[in-house]
Motif scaffolding. Structure first.
Motif, PDB file in Angstrom:
ATOM      1  N   VAL A 169      39.854  58.332  97.251  1.00  0.00           N
ATOM      2  CA  VAL A 169      39.718  59.279  96.150  1.00  0.00           C
ATOM      3  C   VAL A 169      39.801  60.691  96.726  1.00  0.00           C
ATOM      4  O   VAL A 169      39.264  60.952  97.801  1.00  0.00           O
ATOM      5  CB  VAL A 169      38.360  59.037  95.434  1.00  0.00           C
ATOM      6  CG1 VAL A 169      38.048  60.141  94.441  1.00  0.00           C
ATOM      7  CG2 VAL A 169      38.363  57.670  94.744  1.00  0.00           C
ATOM      8  N   LEU A 170      40.510  61.581  96.039  1.00  0.00           N
ATOM      9  CA  LEU A 170      40.647  62.953  96.534  1.00  0.00           C
ATOM     10  C   LEU A 170      39.820  63.935  95.710  1.00  0.00           C
ATOM     11  O   LEU A 170      39.634  63.750  94.514  1.00  0.00           O
ATOM     12  CB  LEU A 170      42.114  63.386  96.487  1.00  0.00           C
ATOM     13  CG  LEU A 170      43.029  62.845  97.570  1.00  0.00           C
ATOM     14  CD1 LEU A 170      44.420  63.450  97.424  1.00  0.00           C
ATOM     15  CD2 LEU A 170      42.476  63.137  98.974  1.00  0.00           C
ATOM     16  N   ASP A 171      39.374  64.964  96.383  1.00  0.00           N
ATOM     17  CA  ASP A 171      38.640  66.046  95.757  1.00  0.00           C
ATOM     18  C   ASP A 171      39.681  66.985  95.141  1.00  0.00           C
ATOM     19  O   ASP A 171      40.564  67.468  95.840  1.00  0.00           O
ATOM     20  CB  ASP A 171      37.880  66.792  96.871  1.00  0.00           C
ATOM     21  CG  ASP A 171      36.697  67.575  96.368  1.00  0.00           C
ATOM     22  OD1 ASP A 171      36.756  68.098  95.254  1.00  0.00           O
ATOM     23  OD2 ASP A 171      35.700  67.669  97.127  1.00  0.00           O
ATOM     24  N   ILE A 172      39.571  67.228  93.848  1.00  0.00           N
ATOM     25  CA  ILE A 172      40.499  68.188  93.245  1.00  0.00           C
ATOM     26  C   ILE A 172      39.686  69.396  92.780  1.00  0.00           C
ATOM     27  O   ILE A 172      38.579  69.246  92.282  1.00  0.00           O
ATOM     28  CB  ILE A 172      41.321  67.553  92.115  1.00  0.00           C
ATOM     29  CG1 ILE A 172      42.293  68.555  91.548  1.00  0.00           C
ATOM     30  CG2 ILE A 172      40.447  66.979  91.025  1.00  0.00           C
ATOM     31  CD1 ILE A 172      43.297  67.952  90.618  1.00  0.00           C
ATOM     32  N   VAL A 173      40.229  70.591  93.015  1.00  0.00           N
ATOM     33  CA  VAL A 173      39.470  71.822  92.762  1.00  0.00           C
ATOM     34  C   VAL A 173      40.219  72.661  91.727  1.00  0.00           C
ATOM     35  O   VAL A 173      40.964  73.577  92.075  1.00  0.00           O
ATOM     36  CB  VAL A 173      39.281  72.610  94.079  1.00  0.00           C
ATOM     37  CG1 VAL A 173      38.333  73.795  93.884  1.00  0.00           C
ATOM     38  CG2 VAL A 173      38.785  71.705  95.203  1.00  0.00           C
TER      39      VAL A 173
ATOM     40  N   GLY B  85      41.956  57.880  92.571  1.00  0.00           N
ATOM     41  CA  GLY B  85      41.264  58.746  91.619  1.00  0.00           C
ATOM     42  C   GLY B  85      40.870  60.078  92.212  1.00  0.00           C
ATOM     43  O   GLY B  85      41.270  60.432  93.328  1.00  0.00           O
ATOM     44  N   PHE B  86      40.062  60.815  91.440  1.00  0.00           N
ATOM     45  CA  PHE B  86      39.673  62.164  91.819  1.00  0.00           C
ATOM     46  C   PHE B  86      38.175  62.393  91.670  1.00  0.00           C
ATOM     47  O   PHE B  86      37.560  61.899  90.741  1.00  0.00           O
ATOM     48  CB  PHE B  86      40.380  63.201  90.939  1.00  0.00           C
ATOM     49  CG  PHE B  86      41.872  63.165  91.057  1.00  0.00           C
ATOM     50  CD1 PHE B  86      42.514  63.769  92.127  1.00  0.00           C
ATOM     51  CD2 PHE B  86      42.628  62.510  90.092  1.00  0.00           C
ATOM     52  CE1 PHE B  86      43.895  63.727  92.244  1.00  0.00           C
ATOM     53  CE2 PHE B  86      44.021  62.463  90.203  1.00  0.00           C
ATOM     54  CZ  PHE B  86      44.653  63.071  91.283  1.00  0.00           C
TER      55      PHE B  86
ATOM     56  N   GLN C 237      42.268  50.694  87.916  1.00  0.00           N
ATOM     57  CA  GLN C 237      41.925  51.905  87.176  1.00  0.00           C
ATOM     58  C   GLN C 237      41.778  53.093  88.113  1.00  0.00           C
ATOM     59  O   GLN C 237      41.390  52.940  89.254  1.00  0.00           O
ATOM     60  CB  GLN C 237      40.578  51.712  86.491  1.00  0.00           C
ATOM     61  CG  GLN C 237      40.689  51.104  85.137  1.00  0.00           C
ATOM     62  CD  GLN C 237      39.316  50.907  84.560  1.00  0.00           C
ATOM     63  OE1 GLN C 237      38.435  51.718  84.764  1.00  0.00           O
ATOM     64  NE2 GLN C 237      39.170  49.817  83.860  1.00  0.00           N
ATOM     65  N   LYS C 238      42.051  54.257  87.583  1.00  0.00           N
ATOM     66  CA  LYS C 238      41.857  55.464  88.382  1.00  0.00           C
ATOM     67  C   LYS C 238      40.479  56.041  88.089  1.00  0.00           C
ATOM     68  O   LYS C 238      40.076  56.156  86.939  1.00  0.00           O
ATOM     69  CB  LYS C 238      42.939  56.497  88.046  1.00  0.00           C
ATOM     70  CG  LYS C 238      44.356  55.995  88.317  1.00  0.00           C
ATOM     71  CD  LYS C 238      44.548  55.562  89.758  1.00  0.00           C
ATOM     72  CE  LYS C 238      45.893  54.873  89.937  1.00  0.00           C
ATOM     73  NZ  LYS C 238      46.017  54.215  91.262  1.00  0.00           N
ATOM     74  N   MET C 239      39.801  56.395  89.146  1.00  0.00           N
ATOM     75  CA  MET C 239      38.459  56.940  88.988  1.00  0.00           C
ATOM     76  C   MET C 239      38.536  58.442  88.729  1.00  0.00           C
ATOM     77  O   MET C 239      39.387  59.134  89.276  1.00  0.00           O
ATOM     78  CB  MET C 239      37.693  56.683  90.275  1.00  0.00           C
ATOM     79  CG  MET C 239      36.325  57.303  90.290  1.00  0.00           C
ATOM     80  SD  MET C 239      35.642  57.143  91.934  1.00  0.00           S
ATOM     81  CE  MET C 239      34.093  56.379  91.551  1.00  0.00           C
ATOM     82  N   MET C 240      37.629  58.917  87.888  1.00  0.00           N
ATOM     83  CA  MET C 240      37.521  60.353  87.662  1.00  0.00           C
ATOM     84  C   MET C 240      36.020  60.648  87.706  1.00  0.00           C
ATOM     85  O   MET C 240      35.292  60.310  86.779  1.00  0.00           O
ATOM     86  CB  MET C 240      38.112  60.670  86.284  1.00  0.00           C
ATOM     87  CG  MET C 240      38.486  62.086  86.039  1.00  0.00           C
ATOM     88  SD  MET C 240      40.102  62.527  86.704  1.00  0.00           S
ATOM     89  CE  MET C 240      41.171  61.811  85.463  1.00  0.00           C
TER      90      MET C 240
END
Ligand code: TEU
Length: 541
Positions: free
Chosen positions: A97-101, A198-199, A265-268
């Motif tokens: 999962v990546l951190d999105i800013v 996900g993010f 599923q993609k995590m948010m």
């Protein structure tokens, strides 16, 4: 359907890329370094990792100031290194999962540079306003940045002020501009196309402000100056209804990438330090809000009743069928072992037997502690630097960001460089992974035992939740049960041993000790009668 999401009953691990493992001996952790440690995560029982920002950045706020949302900073490696990381993680069955800013960019982002050079299209990507008296001396309103000082900076060339809720080198993006929303969707797409899972959405609540830009009322917190963030109440700096709507759209967008298979599923997951009701509200939009109760609402001074209240509050507020989660630490707060001295075993055990998802921060699985003695000269955190030499110590986030302590060799086995970006904690010869793997009992071994239970024990993966307090607020208890199997957790807050009769709690009459904290050393596999449980001083079982 979301209770079947892959993140239910998982262990979610925050990697702080600068501080995990340095593969090229420059003193800073990197992507190939993380890839080398993926097997370690799987071995430990971790299901998913999220990486703090890896994108090109001037590193004013260590990656939370992004100058290109779809690249990799050379200090961490290349996009190819990232693809290798994802490929290896997939082989191992580990989610990434990546951190999105989204709230802000770096002032070195191409968009901001164009904005400054008079390009109207890109100027509208940011939040600009006239000074209060239409001059260059009074900001548009009294807002204060999280890192202290005014949240506005004047630009001569533009003759207006721009908003920055964090450092002046982190200008806020204008999400009321549909072009900005479209740009951010492109960013999501770029990374989802690379196969990530996900993010983690940074500073989520900050994304929209009340467009009227009204002055904030003063808070009633004493002893603060008008430069301190908490001097104000911040009722206008967050427009959460616009925020929820954005996440609904993002969820829908990410769902296009999700198969009918729940595993895909993609995590948010949302970082929002808002009040309970507003935090829980995010669940309605099928995104998962981080639960910061163990960070914000509990301290070393908290009693059994406090723990019970905080845990119950989350469990009772959360919509039925959703996934609970419990964050013990992150890169913005003192480590769990430092916030709760002597209790990091107890909290790790608790977070693992609670329903849902446990969140572990880089190094907390070996009980790393804050390095409190970092000198002013070595201080890196912009928030600390802003506070100045007199005050930086209480504010700095550097103490929880020091390199991972792998073993007792040079730089704790983190790097072969002469010096590391932050100094390694001096305790590394005593406190490191290799040592804990060898020891008969250790925090790490306890973590692994609990991780196994977290995944395999039906009372934990599908059981009900109930908490109680016993012996006059001396003992906290949690019962998880699926009808057939039961797990009982007990934590003695006192320095005296406690004897409990729990025959009224609907428990089996005979219990067996599966795990206990390292210091109290209660023997495992020991049988215990439910009407006469003896709990040693300060023990967790
Ligand atoms: O933090 C957002 C946030 O809510 C901050 O108020 C946080 O509580 C504060 O940094 C604690 O001192 C995120 C990141 O996690 C943080 O590292 C960044 O500095 C910040 O956003 C700005 O991007």
């Amino acid at each position: 359907i979301y209770n079947k999401s892959w993140w239910n009953n998982t262990i979610f691990y925050q990697v702080y890329p600068r501080s995990l493992y340095d593969s090229n001996d420059d003193g800073v952790g990197d992507l190939p370094g993380i890839t080398l440690k993926l097997e370690y995560f799987v071995e430990t029982g971790i299901d998913a990792i999220w990486l703090s920002p890896i994108y090109p950045s001037p590193m004013v706020d260590f990656g939370y100031d992004i100058s290109d949302f779809t690249g990799v900073d050379p200090i961490y490696g290349t996009l190819d290194d990232f693809k290798k990381l994802v490929a290896r993680a997939k082989e191992l069955g580990l989610k990434v999962v990546l951190d999105i800013v989204p709230n802000h960019s770096s002032d070195q982002h191409e968009w901001f540079k164009k904005a400054l050079s008079g390009d109207q299209k890109y100027k509208d990507y940011y939040v600009w306003a006239d000074g209060k008296n239409k001059d260059d001396k009074t900001p548009p309103n009294n807002w204060i940045s999280v890192f202290d000082g005014p949240a506005w900076t004047y630009v001569d060339a533009v003759k207006q002020w721009y908003l920055h809720q964090f450092d002046p080198r982190q200008p806020d993006l204008n999400f009321y501009n549909s072009d900005v929303q479209a740009e951010m969707i492109k960013v999501l797409k770029f990374w989802l196309d690379l196969g990530i899972d996900g993010f983690r959405v940074d500073s989520a609540a900050f994304i929209f402000e009340d467009e009227r830009l009204l002055d904030e009322p003063r808070s009633n917190i004493q002893g603060l100056t008008s430069r301190n963030y908490n001097f104000l109440r911040h009722i206008y700096t967050f427009d959460l209804s616009a925020n929820y709507k954005l996440f609904e759209e993002w969820r829908n967008f990410a769902d296009v990438y999700s198969d009918t298979n729940d595993q895909d599923q993609k995590m948010m997951v949302i970082e929002a330090y808002t009040d309970l009701d507003h935090t829980i509200e995010y669940y309605k939009y099928n995104v998962l809000p981080f639960n910061f109760k163990f960070i914000r609402n509990l301290t070393a001074a908290s009693t059994a009743n406090d723990y019970k209240r905080e845990m119950d509050e989350w469990m009772n507020s959360m919509p039925k069928g959703e996934v609970a989660n419990w964050v013990l630490g992150n890169h913005d707060n003192p480590r769990v072992a430092s916030r709760f001295p002597g209790k990091s075993d107890h909290l790790t055990m608790l977070s693992m037997i609670l329903p849902g998802m446990t969140v572990t921060y880089n190094g907390d699985e070996i009980g790393m502690v804050d390095k409190r003695d970092i000198s002013w000269e070595n201080t890196q955190d912009p928030q600390a630097c802003n506070a100045g030499q007199e005050n930086y110590r209480n504010i700095s986030r550097d103490p929880e960001r020091t390199p991972f302590q792998w073993d007792s060799t040079k730089n704790a086995g983190f790097s072969k460089a002469d010096s590391t970006w932050l100094p390694v904690n001096k305790n590394y010869k005593k406190l490191n992974l290799a040592k804990q793997v060898k020891a008969r009992r250790s925090h790490y071994k306890l973590y692994k035992t609990l991780a196994l239970m977290h995944h395999k024990e039906p009372a934990l993966t599908e059981g009900s939740y109930k908490s109680f307090v016993a012996n006059d607020n001396s003992v906290l208890g949690v019962i998880r049960s699926n009808g057939c199997r039961t797990v009982l957790y007990l934590l003695n807050f006192t320095k005296k041993s406690q004897t409990l009769n729990l025959s009224g709690e609907g428990l089996p009459s005979l219990l067996v000790v599966k795990a206990s904290d390292v210091d109290s050393n209660v023997k495992t596999s020991k049988l215990v009668n439910v009407d006469k449980i003896r709990l040693p001083a300060k023990a967790a079982v």
